[in-house]
Design an enzyme around this catalytic site. Structure first.
Site, PDB file in Angstrom:
ATOM      1  N   HIS A 155       0.889  -1.102   0.118  1.00  0.00           N
ATOM      2  CA  HIS A 155      -0.043   0.128  -0.033  1.00  0.00           C
ATOM      3  C   HIS A 155       0.956   1.374  -0.186  1.00  0.00           C
ATOM      4  CE1 HIS A 155       0.927   0.052   4.368  1.00  0.00           C
ATOM      5  NE2 HIS A 155       0.612   1.200   4.140  1.00  0.00           N
TER       6      HIS A 155
HETATM    7  C1  UD1 Z   1      -2.245   5.525   6.242  1.00  0.00           C
HETATM    8  C2  UD1 Z   1      -0.894   5.923   6.527  1.00  0.00           C
HETATM    9  C3  UD1 Z   1       0.018   4.947   6.681  1.00  0.00           C
HETATM   10  C4  UD1 Z   1      -0.547   3.668   6.884  1.00  0.00           C
HETATM   11  C5  UD1 Z   1      -1.671   3.187   6.313  1.00  0.00           C
HETATM   12  C6  UD1 Z   1      -2.221   1.863   6.851  1.00  0.00           C
HETATM   13  C7  UD1 Z   1      -0.658   8.314   6.391  1.00  0.00           C
HETATM   14  C8  UD1 Z   1       0.398   9.241   5.748  1.00  0.00           C
HETATM   15  N1  UD1 Z   1      -0.486   7.165   5.865  1.00  0.00           N
HETATM   16  O1  UD1 Z   1      -2.022   5.435   4.554  1.00  0.00           O
HETATM   17  O2  UD1 Z   1       1.100   5.236   7.384  1.00  0.00           O
HETATM   18  O3  UD1 Z   1       0.595   2.546   6.930  1.00  0.00           O
HETATM   19  O4  UD1 Z   1      -2.669   4.279   6.550  1.00  0.00           O
HETATM   20  O5  UD1 Z   1      -3.454   1.501   5.921  1.00  0.00           O
HETATM   21  O6  UD1 Z   1      -1.079   8.644   7.437  1.00  0.00           O
HETATM   22  N2  UD1 Z   1      -9.343   4.836   1.950  1.00  0.00           N
HETATM   23  C9  UD1 Z   1     -10.668   4.217   1.970  1.00  0.00           C
HETATM   24  N3  UD1 Z   1     -11.301   3.870   3.152  1.00  0.00           N
HETATM   25  C10 UD1 Z   1     -10.694   4.135   4.258  1.00  0.00           C
HETATM   26  C11 UD1 Z   1      -9.269   4.888   4.331  1.00  0.00           C
HETATM   27  C12 UD1 Z   1      -8.909   5.182   3.122  1.00  0.00           C
HETATM   28  O7  UD1 Z   1     -11.174   3.774   0.968  1.00  0.00           O
HETATM   29  O8  UD1 Z   1     -11.343   3.749   5.341  1.00  0.00           O
HETATM   30  C13 UD1 Z   1      -8.938   5.242   0.459  1.00  0.00           C
HETATM   31  C14 UD1 Z   1      -8.953   6.689   0.489  1.00  0.00           C
HETATM   32  O9  UD1 Z   1      -9.670   6.954  -0.972  1.00  0.00           O
HETATM   33  C15 UD1 Z   1      -7.649   7.325   0.564  1.00  0.00           C
HETATM   34  C16 UD1 Z   1      -6.704   6.002   0.420  1.00  0.00           C
HETATM   35  O10 UD1 Z   1      -7.315   5.096   0.629  1.00  0.00           O
HETATM   36  O11 UD1 Z   1      -7.574   8.240  -0.536  1.00  0.00           O
HETATM   37  C17 UD1 Z   1      -5.586   6.285   1.045  1.00  0.00           C
HETATM   38  O12 UD1 Z   1      -5.853   6.691   2.674  1.00  0.00           O
HETATM   39  P1  UD1 Z   1      -4.995   7.296   3.431  1.00  0.00           P
HETATM   40  O13 UD1 Z   1      -5.590   7.509   4.619  1.00  0.00           O
HETATM   41  O14 UD1 Z   1      -4.709   8.835   2.694  1.00  0.00           O
HETATM   42  O15 UD1 Z   1      -3.556   6.676   3.292  1.00  0.00           O
HETATM   43  P2  UD1 Z   1      -2.972   5.226   3.265  1.00  0.00           P
HETATM   44  O16 UD1 Z   1      -2.492   5.000   2.166  1.00  0.00           O
HETATM   45  O17 UD1 Z   1      -4.099   4.465   4.178  1.00  0.00           O
END
Ligand code: UD1
Length: 370
Positions: A207
């Site tokens: 991821h």
């Molecule tokens: C975040 C953390 C990362 C951690 C990871 C674990 C930061 C900078 N990054 O990254 O350190 O290892 O979480 O998962 O804080 N999304 C969903 N549903 C959710 C959450 C996210 O669909 O419940 C999608 C959203 O479209 C979003 C993307 O996933 O744009 C990324 O989510 P985000 O929280 O920005 O960062 P992660 O890549 O999950």
């Protein structure tokens, strides 16, 4: 009585705060503990299932910030968390790990002169292109109590000039959860669900933005996974970020049918997969630690790790992102060449107990930095 607000935001936070909550409950005469969920992760499978699996209470505050750019997400958490802090006036704000919610809440608290506790302090990948590295450095810089999981964290904080009275080597709260839930993990039926035999499959998680955000790197990963799937069954629970990009670049349909794709998996079932995997291929931080604790072979698709003990003494191998090298390393493990490992010091299931004992004292004890 001390009022402490702990922050959870994203998936890797839940298994760290759960043992801390349990340990604080044992000091209920000294500590009132409240939990704030920022809503950085909001899906049922990225958040709710973890509250159930880890027996966390409903959060006392839910900020509902959701996704967005780094600035949007961090700023929204700060605006909403500030309102809670002004109302609640806690003595301490406790943050864990390195996600955007970690820096957002610690910065908000510090500017209101509320003391900040950072659990999992001192880890450094020395890669400033990782958003998490920026979050780690800044959070540590403004924290008043820094709880460290492994020896490298002590060295890093010393090199950065952090006063040793603030630093405590307590072990790893994520391992506390793993130890506590072993009986439940052993009862999981996830292997039957996916029709897997123990120690005869590969578990893959990916991821990191650097691995999954461009078409070029994703294409290479898909090719690699298709090769791996010729050797063993491959289970690939897909993170939302990875799924969005695999779909965006129309690559999801090019994954081999032999790969078992799934939605994100809850805590107990996922730990059962880790425990029974022959090989894990990952770019996660936490899985490097969980596999080292369980003595499971792990190949990390990153060029750096902030958790060097998993490589120096654990079963983790940091191979980088050259997928030809990754393939060689995987085939080597599958041929039976396993890396021996030992469990890092104080990864014993008692880290949260140590934290609670320190924080329940009236005065800050001198730190244990060497
Ligand atoms: C975040 C953390 C990362 C951690 C990871 C674990 C930061 C900078 N990054 O990254 O350190 O290892 O979480 O998962 O804080 N999304 C969903 N549903 C959710 C959450 C996210 O669909 O419940 C999608 C959203 O479209 C979003 C993307 O996933 O744009 C990324 O989510 P985000 O929280 O920005 O960062 P992660 O890549 O999950």
């Amino acid at each position: 009585m001390k009022k402490i607000i702990s922050v959870v935001g994203a998936r890797p936070n839940f298994m760290k705060v759960a043992p801390i909550h349990k340990a604080f409950k044992k000091h209920h005469d000294k500590i009132t503990h409240l939990i704030c969920h920022t809503g950085q992760h909001y899906d049922e499978k990225m958040s709710k299932v973890f509250f159930e699996d880890l027996e966390l209470p409903q959060p006392d505050f839910y900020l509902g910030v959701g996704s967005g750019s780094h600035a949007e997400q961090t700023a929204t958490v700060m605006i909403e968390f500030e309102k809670i802090l002004i109302n609640e006036k806690p003595d301490l704000v406790l943050v864990v790990g390195d996600v955007n919610s970690t820096i957002a809440c610690s910065l908000t608290a510090k500017k209101l002169h509320i003391k900040v506790v950072h659990v999992e302090a001192g880890l450094r990948s020395f890669d400033m292109e990782m958003p998490e590295e920026i979050n780690r450095i800044l959070t540590d810089r403004i924290s008043d109590y820094l709880f460290v999981t492994e020896k490298s964290g002590l060295e890093n904080l010393k090199n950065e000039g952090v006063d040793d009275s603030k630093v405590f080597f307590v072990g790893n709260v994520m391992i506390d959860s793993l130890v506590h839930y072993q009986p439940k993990i052993n009862k999981s039926n996830i292997l039957e669900h996916f029709n897997l035999s123990p120690f005869n499959f590969c578990l893959v998680t990916l991821h990191r933005p650097s691995n999954v955000d461009t078409r070029e790197s994703l294409e290479k990963l898909v090719n690699f996974l298709n090769i791996l799937a010729k050797e063993r069954k491959v289970v690939f629970p897909i993170h939302p970020r990875t799924k969005i990009n695999l779909e965006k670049y129309a690559l999801i349909q090019t994954l081999s049918d032999a790969i078992i794709l799934s939605e994100p998996i809850g805590y107990i079932d996922f730990q059962a997969l880790i425990k029974n995997a022959e090989l894990i291929v990952t770019d996660s931080g936490g899985i490097q630690e969980e596999s080292t604790y369980l003595g499971v072979q792990c190949i990390t698709l990153r060029t750096s790790t902030e958790r060097p003990s998993t490589v120096d003494i654990g079963t983790n191998q940091l191979i980088g992102v050259d997928l030809e090298k990754v393939e060689v390393a995987c085939l080597n493990v599958l041929a039976g060449n396993k890396k021996a490992g030992i469990i890092p010091e104080l990864w014993d299931g008692k880290a949260a107990k140590r934290i609670a004992e320190i924080l329940s004292k009236d005065d800050l004890k001198k730190g244990m930095m060497e």
